[in-house]
Scaffold this active site. Structure first.
Site, PDB file in Angstrom:
ATOM      1  N   LYS A 193     -23.915 -18.279  32.773  1.00 41.86           N
ATOM      2  CA  LYS A 193     -23.315 -17.274  33.656  1.00 41.86           C
ATOM      3  C   LYS A 193     -24.081 -17.213  34.975  1.00 41.86           C
ATOM      4  O   LYS A 193     -25.299 -17.334  35.004  1.00 41.86           O
ATOM      5  CB  LYS A 193     -23.325 -15.906  32.976  1.00 41.86           C
ATOM      6  CG  LYS A 193     -22.376 -15.796  31.792  1.00 41.86           C
ATOM      7  CD  LYS A 193     -22.355 -14.390  31.232  1.00 41.86           C
ATOM      8  CE  LYS A 193     -21.336 -14.239  30.122  1.00 41.86           C
ATOM      9  NZ  LYS A 193     -21.304 -12.867  29.580  1.00 41.86           N
TER      10      LYS A 193
ATOM     11  N   HIS B 265     -18.011 -17.771  19.333  1.00 42.60           N
ATOM     12  CA  HIS B 265     -19.092 -16.815  19.597  1.00 42.60           C
ATOM     13  C   HIS B 265     -19.752 -16.383  18.296  1.00 42.60           C
ATOM     14  O   HIS B 265     -20.925 -15.979  18.292  1.00 42.60           O
ATOM     15  CB  HIS B 265     -18.545 -15.599  20.347  1.00 42.60           C
ATOM     16  CG  HIS B 265     -19.500 -15.068  21.381  1.00 42.60           C
ATOM     17  ND1 HIS B 265     -19.797 -15.739  22.554  1.00 42.60           N
ATOM     18  CD2 HIS B 265     -20.254 -13.947  21.397  1.00 42.60           C
ATOM     19  CE1 HIS B 265     -20.671 -15.042  23.259  1.00 42.60           C
ATOM     20  NE2 HIS B 265     -20.976 -13.954  22.566  1.00 42.60           N
TER      21      HIS B 265
ATOM     22  N   ARG C 219     -22.550 -18.586  17.730  1.00 42.54           N
ATOM     23  CA  ARG C 219     -23.657 -18.165  18.604  1.00 42.54           C
ATOM     24  C   ARG C 219     -24.425 -17.019  17.935  1.00 42.54           C
ATOM     25  O   ARG C 219     -25.661 -17.033  17.876  1.00 42.54           O
ATOM     26  CB  ARG C 219     -23.092 -17.740  19.953  1.00 42.54           C
ATOM     27  CG  ARG C 219     -24.098 -17.212  20.977  1.00 42.54           C
ATOM     28  CD  ARG C 219     -23.355 -17.040  22.299  1.00 42.54           C
ATOM     29  NE  ARG C 219     -24.053 -16.221  23.278  1.00 42.54           N
ATOM     30  CZ  ARG C 219     -24.986 -16.682  24.124  1.00 42.54           C
ATOM     31  NH1 ARG C 219     -25.333 -17.944  24.075  1.00 42.54           N
ATOM     32  NH2 ARG C 219     -25.546 -15.882  25.010  1.00 42.54           N
TER      33      ARG C 219
ATOM     34  N   HIS D   3     -29.620 -14.771  27.806  1.00 38.03           N
ATOM     35  CA  HIS D   3     -29.374 -13.349  28.065  1.00 38.03           C
ATOM     36  C   HIS D   3     -30.236 -12.865  29.223  1.00 38.03           C
ATOM     37  O   HIS D   3     -31.435 -13.144  29.266  1.00 38.03           O
ATOM     38  CB  HIS D   3     -29.714 -12.511  26.833  1.00 38.03           C
ATOM     39  CG  HIS D   3     -28.710 -12.609  25.730  1.00 38.03           C
ATOM     40  ND1 HIS D   3     -28.980 -12.284  24.422  1.00 38.03           N
ATOM     41  CD2 HIS D   3     -27.400 -12.990  25.739  1.00 38.03           C
ATOM     42  CE1 HIS D   3     -27.905 -12.460  23.687  1.00 38.03           C
ATOM     43  NE2 HIS D   3     -26.939 -12.890  24.463  1.00 38.03           N
TER      44      HIS D   3
ATOM     45  N   TYR E   2     -29.394  -8.629  17.366  1.00 42.91           N
ATOM     46  CA  TYR E   2     -29.565  -9.551  16.244  1.00 42.91           C
ATOM     47  C   TYR E   2     -30.686  -9.097  15.306  1.00 42.91           C
ATOM     48  O   TYR E   2     -30.680  -9.462  14.130  1.00 42.91           O
ATOM     49  CB  TYR E   2     -29.830 -10.967  16.754  1.00 42.91           C
ATOM     50  CG  TYR E   2     -28.695 -11.474  17.598  1.00 42.91           C
ATOM     51  CD1 TYR E   2     -27.432 -11.672  17.038  1.00 42.91           C
ATOM     52  CD2 TYR E   2     -28.847 -11.713  18.952  1.00 42.91           C
ATOM     53  CE1 TYR E   2     -26.366 -12.106  17.804  1.00 42.91           C
ATOM     54  CE2 TYR E   2     -27.784 -12.151  19.721  1.00 42.91           C
ATOM     55  CZ  TYR E   2     -26.558 -12.343  19.146  1.00 42.91           C
ATOM     56  OH  TYR E   2     -25.504 -12.767  19.920  1.00 42.91           O
TER      57      TYR E   2
END
Length: 303
Positions: free
Chosen positions: A178, A249, A252, A275, A284
């Protein structure tokens, strides 16, 4: 929509796309949110950006809350409004940032569903078995599943990989994430072997003059698109008894959870996933704790 508001929205979208390097999904979502906000402002008699004050922003969110919008949707739209007003103030379209004091409900983040280790192994083993006959598409599918699980990269990042992004000797991928941010992501030997088999036996059979440097190709030789990658993941999970139906995802999420369960530190997982905030990665740890609690309750005689 009044011309001044329409012009401001177009300039804001251009800012997101060209200056912030936002993803296409983010640009589309924010563009729609700001269009709705400015239309609400028009109905309240506001025709220019300086008239977009805090009461307008609050009434816009209140109207959506009353209509039953989910907390997550309200949180995203409030974030879009704050981003727009901050940009407008910096661009000189407004004297002050009206959204600076805009509060929004915190979205409840459900814990992501992930595969157990045995389920992940079953998915990958079944894909490898299908690829054993050397057909191009099964070879590609086995490689992309191995890479998604080994690296935890996003499906768009996977589809954007080029052949020279694979450093086989060092077992690294060069990934552009991103905001066009580049990072190096390690992968394991099974993923390297699957990619090598795809490059040597599968990709040459699908390659066309229009393939370019794309690592993963579609059936017609063009760069693999995200929808096809999603379909591959869904199909292989559906073919694995007991495995939940996850999108890419979900692989992921699975990779991150298994890394933490295996002893990886949170900062390393944050860097691996790309991130921007450690808070995003912390979900997580909750997944791991919940899985530990579930195991305890099943196994301990005094649970």
């Amino acid at each position: 929509m009044p011309p001044a508001l329409a012009s401001a929205r177009e300039a804001f979208v251009a800012h997101l796309r060209h200056e912030r390097g936002a993803s296409g999904h983010t640009v589309r979502a924010y563009s729609a949110d700001i269009a709705a906000l400015l239309e609400h402002a028009r109905r309240m008699g506001r025709t220019s950006v300086p008239e977009l004050d805090l009461p307008v922003l609050r009434s816009w969110l209140a109207r959506q809350r009353a209509s039953g919008c989910a907390r997550s949707t309200l949180a995203r739209r409030a974030a879009a409004a704050r981003t727009f007003t901050a940009w407008a103030a910096r661009a000189g379209l407004a004297e002050a940032d009206a959204g600076a004091l805009l509060a929004s409900p915190k979205a409840r983040r459900p814990l992501p569903t992930v595969l157990r280790r045995d389920e992940a192994a079953a998915v990958l083993d079944s894909a490898a078995a299908l690829a054993a006959d050397g057909e191009p598409l099964p070879l590609r599918n086995a490689a992309l599943l191995e890479v998604l699980y080994a690296s935890g990269i996003r499906v768009a990042e996977l589809c954007g990989l080029d052949t020279d992004d694979v450093d086989e000797s060092r077992r690294l991928l060069r990934v552009v994430g991103k905001g066009d941010k580049e990072r190096r992501v390690p992968v394991g030997l099974p993923a390297v072997r699957a990619v090598r088999a795809w490059l040597q036996e599968g990709r040459p059979a699908l390659r066309t003059p229009f393939s370019g440097p794309a690592l993963f190709l579609g059936a017609r030789g063009g760069r693999l698109d995200v929808r096809t990658a999603r379909r591959v993941v869904h199909e292989r999970l559906a073919a694995t008894p007991g495995a939940p139906d996850l999108a890419p995802h979900g692989l992921r999420h699975t990779a991150a959870t298994h890394l933490l369960e295996g002893g990886a530190d949170l900062r390393s997982v944050q860097e691996l996933l790309g991130h921007a905030s450690l808070g995003t990665t912390q979900v997580y740890t909750h997944v791991s704790v919940e899985r530990l609690k579930a195991t305890y309750e099943r196994a301990h005689p005094r649970a």
